[in-house]
Design a protein around this motif. Structure first.
Motif, PDB file in Angstrom:
ATOM      1  N   LEU A  74       0.809  -1.223   0.000  1.00  0.00           N
ATOM      2  CA  LEU A  74       0.000   0.000   0.000  1.00  0.00           C
ATOM      3  C   LEU A  74       0.836   1.265   0.000  1.00  0.00           C
ATOM      4  N   ARG A  82      -0.714  -0.446  -5.360  1.00  0.00           N
ATOM      5  CA  ARG A  82      -1.574  -0.041  -4.242  1.00  0.00           C
ATOM      6  C   ARG A  82      -3.003  -0.545  -4.458  1.00  0.00           C
ATOM      7  N   HIS A 127       1.393   7.775   0.370  1.00  0.00           N
ATOM      8  CA  HIS A 127       0.787   6.766  -0.491  1.00  0.00           C
ATOM      9  C   HIS A 127      -0.160   5.837   0.278  1.00  0.00           C
ATOM     10  N   SER A 128       0.265   5.437   1.479  1.00  0.00           N
ATOM     11  CA  SER A 128      -0.466   4.361   2.166  1.00  0.00           C
ATOM     12  C   SER A 128      -1.681   4.832   2.954  1.00  0.00           C
ATOM     13  N   GLU A 131      -4.962   4.720   1.094  1.00  0.00           N
ATOM     14  CA  GLU A 131      -5.356   3.327   0.851  1.00  0.00           C
ATOM     15  C   GLU A 131      -5.887   2.685   2.130  1.00  0.00           C
TER      16      GLU A 131
END
Length: 287
Positions: A74, A82, A127-128, A131
């Motif tokens: 993720l 992802r 980024h994570s 998600e």
């Protein structure tokens, strides 16, 4: 508190006969068997039915342990990776719902173990977190709690102490996303283990226990009395799961870095006795 053990205790490889293992876990006196998310994800409907049936027959709670591979990361800079990670965890949680498992715990925010090719923490969080927010919405719909594991510096760079973990879940912003603290990792990263538990407070969703060398609780010198007091201080009433890694050889030992036999040549009957003794030790210290 409910007490459990990770499914792999008796084996050297990640594969598991869950029906047989469930009976051994119950015979040892545990409330919980922690199963592998990858196994749960890949099980056929008949295998899921069998797992659900045996857990109900034995009155055994199922919790789910997750350490995604790189293809489901993720925190990846690749949006397709992802997306695959969200799909993988969502499918796993749907199978959890089918078998009645309500807790998933591990480093689902990235992949395990990290290869440290990229160590841009800010980018990993950027980024994570979105998600994890998607996963949190699925968890909320299914009534599942996600506990994100705080690891040590040799296994990740993303979440390495309780304070960092709390900030991460604050940014995710879901009551269904909490922390998993693990005494092995805490022993490396936290200044004071009981104080880290107190800092986590009601955000502690899952607790993994083992000695500093990954032996069973009671075989080493962790501050169990003090941690027990801290758990009572925060009124912790959730899962306490023994996560021992003691056998060398096989698939498990290499990523965990077990290079000698920590069971000291114990046969299965001795391992059974040691596990029951460790459970009694934990109940004495924590209750």
């Amino acid at each position: 508190m409910k007490f459990g053990v990770l499914y792999h205790y008796w084996g050297k490889d990640w594969a598991c006969d869950y029906i047989h293992t469930a009976h051994k876990v119950k015979e040892a006196g545990f409330d919980i068997m922690e199963i592998g998310a990858n196994h749960l994800h890949d099980m056929s409907r008949s295998e899921l039915e069998n797992l659900k049936d045996v857990s109900r027959e034995l009155n055994l709670v199922l919790t789910t342990n997750i350490g995604p591979t790189r293809e489901y990361d993720l925190s990846s800079g690749d949006p397709e990776v992802r997306k695959a990670g969200v799909r993988y965890i969502t499918e796993t949680m749907k199978n959890m719902d089918f078998v009645g498992s309500r807790d998933i715990a591990g480093a689902m925010y990235s992949f395990w173990p990290s290869d440290f090719v990229d160590t841009d923490k800010s980018a990993a969080w950027e980024h994570s977190i979105p998600e994890m927010q998607k996963i949190a919405r699925v968890a909320e719909d299914l009534g599942i709690e996600c506990s994100l594991e705080v690891l040590n510096r040799f296994e990740t760079y993303i979440l390495t102490d309780c304070k960092e973990g709390l900030e991460y879940i604050r940014r995710v912003g879901s009551g269904n996303v909490k922390l998993l603290l693990d005494t092995f990792h805490m022993n490396i990263e936290e200044d004071n283990l009981p104080n880290a538990l107190r800092l986590a407070g009601d955000k502690l969703g899952h607790f993994h226990v083992g000695e500093g060398n990954r032996k069973l609780p009671g075989m080493g010198s962790m501050p169990w009395d003090e941690m027990g007091r801290a758990l009572r201080d925060i009124r912790y009433s959730k899962s306490v799961v023994i996560e021992p890694f003691m056998r060398c050889g096989g698939e498990i030992a290499k990523p965990i870095h077990i290079w000698r036999d920590l069971t000291e040549g114990a046969d299965e009957a001795t391992m059974d006795r040691n596990l029951r003794k460790s459970l009694a030790f934990l109940k004495d210290k924590f209750n």
